[in-house]
Design an enzyme around this catalytic site. Structure first.
Site, mmCIF file in Angstrom:
data_model
loop_
_atom_site.group_PDB
_atom_site.id
_atom_site.type_symbol
_atom_site.label_atom_id
_atom_site.label_comp_id
_atom_site.label_asym_id
_atom_site.label_seq_id
_atom_site.Cartn_x
_atom_site.Cartn_y
_atom_site.Cartn_z
ATOM 1 N N ASP A 118 0.747 -1.394 0.060
ATOM 2 C CA ASP A 118 0.057 -0.120 -0.101
ATOM 3 C C ASP A 118 0.933 1.265 0.018
ATOM 4 O O ASP A 118 2.141 1.224 0.010
ATOM 5 C CB ASP A 118 -1.048 -0.135 1.231
ATOM 6 C CG ASP A 118 -2.329 0.401 0.963
ATOM 7 O OD1 ASP A 118 -2.480 1.253 -0.065
ATOM 8 O OD2 ASP A 118 -3.085 0.045 1.704
ATOM 9 N N GLU A 163 -0.838 1.359 -5.371
ATOM 10 C CA GLU A 163 -0.297 2.796 -5.342
ATOM 11 C C GLU A 163 -1.626 3.694 -6.026
ATOM 12 O O GLU A 163 -1.231 4.802 -6.009
ATOM 13 C CB GLU A 163 0.789 2.718 -6.534
ATOM 14 C CG GLU A 163 1.555 4.305 -6.577
ATOM 15 C CD GLU A 163 1.152 4.801 -7.889
ATOM 16 O OE1 GLU A 163 -0.101 4.444 -8.187
ATOM 17 O OE2 GLU A 163 1.800 5.742 -8.531
ATOM 18 N N TRP A 164 -2.761 3.182 -6.054
ATOM 19 C CA TRP A 164 -3.864 3.872 -6.293
ATOM 20 C C TRP A 164 -3.855 4.496 -7.610
ATOM 21 O O TRP A 164 -4.829 5.287 -7.761
ATOM 22 C CB TRP A 164 -4.264 4.825 -5.180
ATOM 23 C CG TRP A 164 -4.044 4.230 -3.910
ATOM 24 C CD1 TRP A 164 -4.125 3.268 -3.594
ATOM 25 C CD2 TRP A 164 -3.466 5.154 -2.866
ATOM 26 N NE1 TRP A 164 -3.902 2.951 -1.848
ATOM 27 C CE2 TRP A 164 -3.164 4.240 -1.637
ATOM 28 C CE3 TRP A 164 -3.139 6.413 -2.624
ATOM 29 C CZ2 TRP A 164 -2.877 4.684 -0.291
ATOM 30 C CZ3 TRP A 164 -2.402 6.966 -1.180
ATOM 31 C CH2 TRP A 164 -2.106 6.144 -0.155
ATOM 32 N N GLY A 165 -2.823 4.208 -8.362
ATOM 33 C CA GLY A 165 -2.817 4.968 -9.740
ATOM 34 C C GLY A 165 -2.307 6.159 -9.853
ATOM 35 O O GLY A 165 -2.494 7.116 -10.728
ATOM 36 N N ASP A 192 -9.693 3.203 -4.005
ATOM 37 C CA ASP A 192 -10.454 1.768 -3.484
ATOM 38 C C ASP A 192 -11.728 1.799 -4.132
ATOM 39 O O ASP A 192 -12.539 2.792 -4.091
ATOM 40 C CB ASP A 192 -10.721 1.999 -2.119
ATOM 41 C CG ASP A 192 -9.385 1.853 -1.076
ATOM 42 O OD1 ASP A 192 -8.182 1.430 -1.821
ATOM 43 O OD2 ASP A 192 -9.195 1.489 -0.200
#
Ligand SMILES: *[C@@H]1O[C@H](CO)[C@@H](O)[C@H](O)[C@H]1NC(C)=O
Ligand SMILES: *[C@@H]1O[C@H](CO)[C@@H](O)[C@H](O)[C@H]1NC(C)=O
Ligand SMILES: *[C@@H]1O[C@H](CO)[C@@H](O)[C@H](O)[C@H]1NC(C)=O
Length: 401
Positions: A168, A201-203, A223
């Site tokens: 994360d 890395e959530w983009g 998320d």
């Protein structure tokens, strides 16, 4: 030295595979040629399948739940269908490292320790995943992060028999993602165990453009939430990175919500169909110990799973949009095409996929296999036209005659 050898090896792989799209100079990193530069740890040749604790349990996990989930994976028949990773998300470790700086399992919720849990999961012919963070602490703030401890933590994971790391991006200490993720990638490579590396890395820094040489999958979005608006928005956001996915490295639009209760059965069927078509990881996010028959039926559809796991490994895309009526499609091995007719509107609608938009010649005649009803319509030519319920989809594999 080693890097040079690695590049030579990659170059050889490039030249020995059928379609070469680009060659990069030996010294510069393979940034834009993502499909050909995958991390060659041999993992993720098809999108990963399994389960993750977060979407249903968040921090409310313990070793009994994880063992019972592993049991349920086998007993339900899901393991046989390819769901083999049992992934523990945030909150498995103690708040502090031990006196040697090692991560340790939370003594109240995971008293037997991670090695014991890995042994149990392996005993069921399944694999164990854990979670870590490329910052000072994890997102829940309940666990230490691995920034600066990459080598030590990777060695701990390896020594326990961990097979998968979801990594994360919280508490980043103001450092950009790429070097933090590269450092853990190297540490995993040096750990002595082959560990699937899932970048979370959530983009934020367009990981599709650089992460294929770092890990086996990378989140492209924030998320997912267990509702239609979130799921559809994430499907759209993930779509633009399609060309970067391929065997060894996949776009990850986040884990499945199927079975968690926030969407209708047809909405979940759409969620699962699109995730399968776009070669997303199929990581179940519900409590499979008590899933409904509808949930089990969706997650167990072997036709749909086969599209996801097709060896060609090309991510399907949105190819046609007419208001709320959409066609998503992508090629499969053997010259076949997977097609999803997706009605995102609030009324039943007719949707027509034309051969030109899905990559078939106008004259091509196909057999159309409806993957949810298992019916085959033979000799379809020029277009595929179906009535689709609100928030539902129909999914087909077309086989040219
Ligand atoms: C990555 O590792 C190198 C070598 O240990 C270190 O110098 C560098 O600071 C690390 N980068 C980050 C962002 O942690
Ligand atoms: C679920 O399926 C099982 C076996 O397929 C069946 O026995 C049971 O009655 C079903 N439950 C419901 C609520 O439909
Ligand atoms: C489409 O038709 C052209 C011309 O007849 C042919 O060369 C081509 O191979 C066909 N493509 C497919 C996918 O069938």
């Amino acid at each position: 030295m080693e890097e040079k050898l690695l590049f030579r090896a990659l170059l050889f792989l490039l030249l020995s595979t059928s379609s070469v799209v680009a060659i990069w100079p030996e010294r510069s990193p393979p940034v834009a040629v993502a499909r050909r530069a995958a991390l060659e740890n041999g993992l993720g040749r098809t999108p990963q399948m399994g389960w993750n604790s977060w979407n249903h349990f968040a921090c409310n996990i313990n070793e009994d739940i994880i063992r019972q989930i592993a049991d349920a994976m086998v007993d339900s028949g899901l393991a046989k269908l390819g769901y083999d990773y049992i992934n523990i998300d945030d909150c498995w470790a103690a708040y502090d490292r031990d006196s040697q700086g090692n991560l340790v399992a939370n003594p109240s919720t995971f008293p037997s320790g991670m090695k014991d849990l890995a042994d149990y999961v392996h005993g069921k012919q399944l694999k164990l995943g854990v979670y870590g963070d490329a910052g000072s602490r994890t997102c829940s703030n309940n666990m230490p992060g691995s920034l600066g401890y990459e080598e030590q933590d990777a060695k701990s994971f390896a020594s326990w028999g961990v097979d998968y790391l979801k990594y994360d991006n919280c508490n980043d200490q103001g450092l950009s993602p790429q070097p933090r993720y590269i450092n853990m990638s190297k540490a995993l490579t040096n750990s002595g165990r082959n560990i699937f590396f899932s970048l979370c890395e959530w983009g934020v820094n367009d990981p599709a453009t650089w992460a294929s040489s770092v890990g086996n999958s990378w989140r492209t979005t924030g998320d997912i939430q267990d509702n239609w608006a979130s799921m559809t928005a994430i499907a759209d956001a993930n779509d633009k990175w399609a060309s970067y996915a391929g065997p060894g490295g996949w776009n990850d639009p986040d884990m499945l919500e199927v079975g968690n209760g926030g969407m209708t059965t047809e909405e979940y069927r759409s969620h699962f169909s699109i995730w399968a078509l776009v070669k997303a990881p199929l990581l179940i996010g519900c409590d499979i110990r008590s899933m409904s028959n509808d949930t089990k039926e969706i997650l167990s559809n072997q036709n749909v799973i086969a599209v996801n796991q097709d060896k060609l490994g090309v991510q399907g895309k949105k190819v046609q949009q007419d208001g709320d009526q959409e066609v998503w499609a992508g090629p499969l091995s053997g010259g076949r095409i997977a097609v999803v007719l997706w009605n995102r509107g609030s009324d039943e609608a007719s949707i027509t996929a034309s051969w030109s938009s899905i990559g078939l010649n106008a004259s091509t005649i196909v057999d159309a296999h409806n993957l949810w009803t298992d019916e085959v319509t033979s000799s379809v030519q020029g277009e595929l036209k179906e009535t689709v319920d609100t928030h539902a989809c129909k999914m087909f594999v077309l086989t040219p005659k």
